[in-house]
Design an enzyme around this catalytic site. Structure first.
Site, PDB file in Angstrom:
ATOM      1  N   TYR A 130      76.967  49.130  32.311  1.00 26.33           N
ATOM      2  CA  TYR A 130      75.562  47.973  30.819  1.00 26.33           C
ATOM      3  C   TYR A 130      75.251  48.979  30.433  1.00 26.33           C
ATOM      4  CZ  TYR A 130      77.675  44.989  35.273  1.00 26.33           C
ATOM      5  OH  TYR A 130      77.579  44.350  36.044  1.00 26.33           O
ATOM      6  N   LYS A 169      68.599  36.276  14.681  1.00 22.27           N
ATOM      7  CA  LYS A 169      67.551  36.457  13.696  1.00 22.27           C
ATOM      8  C   LYS A 169      67.182  35.208  13.738  1.00 22.27           C
ATOM      9  CE  LYS A 169      67.123  38.075   8.904  1.00 22.27           C
ATOM     10  NZ  LYS A 169      67.302  38.342   7.174  1.00 22.27           N
ATOM     11  N   VAL A 178      73.713  39.704   8.532  1.00 24.43           N
ATOM     12  CA  VAL A 178      73.852  39.841   9.630  1.00 24.43           C
ATOM     13  C   VAL A 178      75.339  39.357   9.655  1.00 24.43           C
ATOM     14  CG1 VAL A 178      73.423  38.348  11.829  1.00 24.43           C
ATOM     15  CG2 VAL A 178      71.421  38.759  10.180  1.00 24.43           C
ATOM     16  N   GLU A 179      75.914  38.843  10.051  1.00 24.91           N
ATOM     17  CA  GLU A 179      77.129  39.253   9.804  1.00 24.91           C
ATOM     18  C   GLU A 179      77.907  40.612   9.926  1.00 24.91           C
ATOM     19  OE1 GLU A 179      76.385  35.423   6.852  1.00 24.91           O
ATOM     20  OE2 GLU A 179      75.509  37.701   7.853  1.00 24.91           O
ATOM     21  N   GLU A 193      61.449  42.296   4.119  1.00 26.07           N
ATOM     22  CA  GLU A 193      62.864  42.277   5.746  1.00 26.07           C
ATOM     23  C   GLU A 193      63.363  43.957   5.814  1.00 26.07           C
ATOM     24  OE1 GLU A 193      65.777  38.555   6.622  1.00 26.07           O
ATOM     25  OE2 GLU A 193      65.772  39.745   4.088  1.00 26.07           O
TER      26      GLU A 193
END
Length: 124
Positions: free
Chosen positions: A53, A99, A72-73, A21
């Site tokens: 934005y 993900k 990912v946390e 990854e």
């Protein structure tokens, strides 16, 4: 409370617990919900009374595409912290990081982490 939503921003990042990854990279989707009072901006029609934005997008892009995390946390937590630190108008933020196609066995579309952080709990 009012909110601004950013839906399915797509980025390429090198995050994950597996070496592949970190080497090959993969897509990540980010959804944000920014909670704050939009009435002043609605009445004034002035960008200074809200958040830009493009700046929010660049913040998310920087974190997902330029930084590296195993979890990912951690991406979600970093996004929430950066937004609350950088935009004092925002009272609360909901961050969802998806993900797609994680490298684990099974048949499913994606995994996602969703966190909600508030200014009240941010500086505690």
């Amino acid at each position: 409370m009012d909110r601004i939503l950013f839906n399915k921003m797509e980025f390429w990042g090198y995050h994950g617990a597996f070496k592949e990854e970190n080497k090959l990279g993969q897509r990540f989707y980010v959804d944000l919900e920014l909670y704050f009072d939009l009435s002043k901006a609605g009445r004034s029609d002035n960008l200074e009374d809200t958040v830009n934005y493009a700046d929010i997008y660049k913040t998310a892009q920087q974190i997902v595409e330029k930084e590296k995390y195993e979890l990912v946390e951690a991406i979600a937590e970093r996004l929430a912290t950066k937004i609350l630190d950088g935009y004092m108008l925002i009272d609360e933020v909901l961050v969802r990081v998806t993900k797609p196609d994680p490298p684990i066995p099974g048949h499913y579309e994606s995994v996602a982490i969703e966190i909600r952080r508030s200014r009240a709990g941010h500086n505690a």
